[in-house]
Design a protein around this motif. Sequence first.
Motif, PDB file in Angstrom:
ATOM      1  N   UNK A   1     -44.189  22.239 -41.485  1.00 54.01           N
ATOM      2  CA  UNK A   1     -43.341  23.208 -40.789  1.00 54.01           C
ATOM      3  C   UNK A   1     -44.164  24.151 -39.923  1.00 54.01           C
ATOM      4  N   UNK A   2     -45.326  24.524 -40.403  1.00 54.94           N
ATOM      5  CA  UNK A   2     -46.213  25.372 -39.588  1.00 54.94           C
ATOM      6  C   UNK A   2     -46.661  24.638 -38.332  1.00 54.94           C
ATOM      7  N   UNK A   3     -47.017  23.374 -38.473  1.00 57.48           N
ATOM      8  CA  UNK A   3     -47.454  22.580 -37.321  1.00 57.48           C
ATOM      9  C   UNK A   3     -46.309  22.395 -36.340  1.00 57.48           C
ATOM     10  N   UNK A   4     -45.101  22.236 -36.875  1.00 53.94           N
ATOM     11  CA  UNK A   4     -43.934  22.130 -36.004  1.00 53.94           C
ATOM     12  C   UNK A   4     -43.763  23.398 -35.182  1.00 53.94           C
ATOM     13  N   UNK A   5     -43.974  24.560 -35.803  1.00 50.39           N
ATOM     14  CA  UNK A   5     -43.858  25.829 -35.088  1.00 50.39           C
ATOM     15  C   UNK A   5     -45.002  26.018 -34.096  1.00 50.39           C
ATOM     16  N   UNK A   6     -46.196  25.561 -34.462  1.00 48.15           N
ATOM     17  CA  UNK A   6     -47.369  25.729 -33.609  1.00 48.15           C
ATOM     18  C   UNK A   6     -47.208  25.035 -32.262  1.00 48.15           C
ATOM     19  N   UNK A   7     -46.506  23.898 -32.240  1.00 47.29           N
ATOM     20  CA  UNK A   7     -46.393  23.162 -30.989  1.00 47.29           C
ATOM     21  C   UNK A   7     -45.606  23.939 -29.924  1.00 47.29           C
ATOM     22  N   UNK A   8     -44.832  24.940 -30.346  1.00 49.15           N
ATOM     23  CA  UNK A   8     -44.110  25.770 -29.385  1.00 49.15           C
ATOM     24  C   UNK A   8     -44.966  26.914 -28.846  1.00 49.15           C
ATOM     25  N   UNK A   9     -46.202  26.997 -29.317  1.00 52.41           N
ATOM     26  CA  UNK A   9     -47.137  28.012 -28.835  1.00 52.41           C
ATOM     27  C   UNK A   9     -48.212  27.439 -27.920  1.00 52.41           C
ATOM     28  N   UNK A  10     -48.285  26.108 -27.826  1.00 52.90           N
ATOM     29  CA  UNK A  10     -49.427  25.490 -27.155  1.00 52.90           C
ATOM     30  C   UNK A  10     -48.988  24.336 -26.258  1.00 52.90           C
ATOM     31  N   UNK A  11     -49.934  23.885 -25.420  1.00 49.35           N
ATOM     32  CA  UNK A  11     -49.695  22.708 -24.598  1.00 49.35           C
ATOM     33  C   UNK A  11     -50.314  21.445 -25.176  1.00 49.35           C
TER      34      UNK A  11
ATOM     35  N   UNK B   1     -51.955  19.964 -29.128  1.00 51.38           N
ATOM     36  CA  UNK B   1     -52.393  20.119 -30.513  1.00 51.38           C
ATOM     37  C   UNK B   1     -53.427  19.040 -30.806  1.00 51.38           C
ATOM     38  N   UNK B   2     -54.555  19.465 -31.351  1.00 46.80           N
ATOM     39  CA  UNK B   2     -55.697  18.580 -31.573  1.00 46.80           C
ATOM     40  C   UNK B   2     -55.957  18.487 -33.071  1.00 46.80           C
ATOM     41  N   UNK B   3     -56.041  17.302 -33.581  1.00 44.98           N
ATOM     42  CA  UNK B   3     -56.260  17.110 -35.011  1.00 44.98           C
ATOM     43  C   UNK B   3     -57.733  16.825 -35.301  1.00 44.98           C
TER      44      UNK B   3
END
Length: 500
Positions: free
Chosen positions: A438-448, A450-452
Amino acid sequence: MQISGASYIAGQWCIAEGADKFFGFSPKLNQPLTTPIFEATEQMLQQAVSAAEQAFVVYRQTSPAERATFLYAIADEIEALGEQLLEVTHQETNLPLVRLQGERGRTMNQLRAFAQSLEQCKNGLLDLDIKDQADPNRTPLAKPYTHLSYLPVGVVAVFGASNFPYAFSTLGGDTAAALAAGCPVVMKSHTAHPVTSELMTHAIDKAIAKTGMPKGVFSMIQAKGYGIAHQLVAAQPIKAVGFTGSFGVAQKLMETIATRKEAIPFYGELGSTNPQVVFAQKAAEQGKQLAQSLCQSVLMGNGQFCTSPGLWLVPSDAEELIEEAIEQLSQSKSDTLLSPNIVRSFKRSVELLKNAQGVSLLAQGVLEQTFHANAHLFCTDANTYMENKQLHEEVFGPSVMMVKYDNAQQLKQLVDSLEGQLSASIHGSNNDFVTNAQLIEALQYKVGRIIENQMPTGVEVCASMNHGGPFPSSTDVRSTSVGLNAMLRFLRPICRQRAE
């Protein structure tokens, strides 16, 4: 190749009579260089814009294959500049030669990637065309045939970046994308590397001649005064702007654009702290190795990458990671930044952080010269970070803000408090990723992006790349300045309809 210090306007190297001069700067020697660069006048800029407007009528009618040949020729001519280009840019920026060799290769590959895309398109640019067949028997009204395709928007203004003298400057991504789309370019060079800009312009000048492109398809303006930049974005024939630089400069340019009668898009890539989200299991199992990788990434280019990892969100008990980061950065040696202004800004920013309430300086690198920038590792707790917006600001250079979180709920609050970012990395095990879905799902709305389990420095040039993000990391979250889709910024839709 002899350096003139001139601007290049529609195939001519131009210096105004009695023109003011300015000089590049050697970060390594901390002194001005000796080659004079001549300030362009408003009249010269108007000539460049008018020539581009005239060239657009011809250039927009070139085929994708013809534009591909042009882009290939530009890349070949950059390569033909040889060692002189690298030596000049090293003198102007003090970026390592190995770094410059890699960036030169990326710049050529960028041009060739757009060329290949143009060659391979079978259904319009980027295969975007859509056709709906007619149905004359449809009732109560017959359905017409419609065809959606894309047109170049017109003349594009491009601003060179200080930190990428090839890939985001004269013949960098914005210029390549605009030319691929069918748009002429009027380019404002960056004062941090004016001779580099002149050499790169010689490359496109030869490519224009070899491929028979209209001379006004590209102009390069040398100017230190801010007035020219504002005149450029205000010029009526300019239909879009590509910009990489600071938020402050971008804001002023956008204010000028807002006074235009015709609104135009301003595609700005403005910077980012690029959060590094470290999950608990990763910190416990690989804290030392992760700290080493993070520090290497921060020190790359002495922190002058737009994707430098300037914000680390780490568990409060990640002692191994923290201790290793302190050791790594304490032992690091200072280096130059790209200009005296950038050095002054860096030093002001770190002094503010040193005096910020609730912030500790855990480590600083060895300062070998007073005009250098040395690494700084600051640390604070989650609540202090969320309450003090000053701590969210990017420090351009080798500086890190480490924020300790106590639990998953607090980490989620930290992510929610972030402004828009170009990228974020998540460092964790598969179990971490599942637990924190859920945190990662929210993070994608803050960035262009996401790098694992990788560092953010280094942006792959490919069709699937996105280099942009929510404001204030960029001015249009829907666009990218890297990758083939960067061309979309300089295209507009057109529909043709007929009865059958």
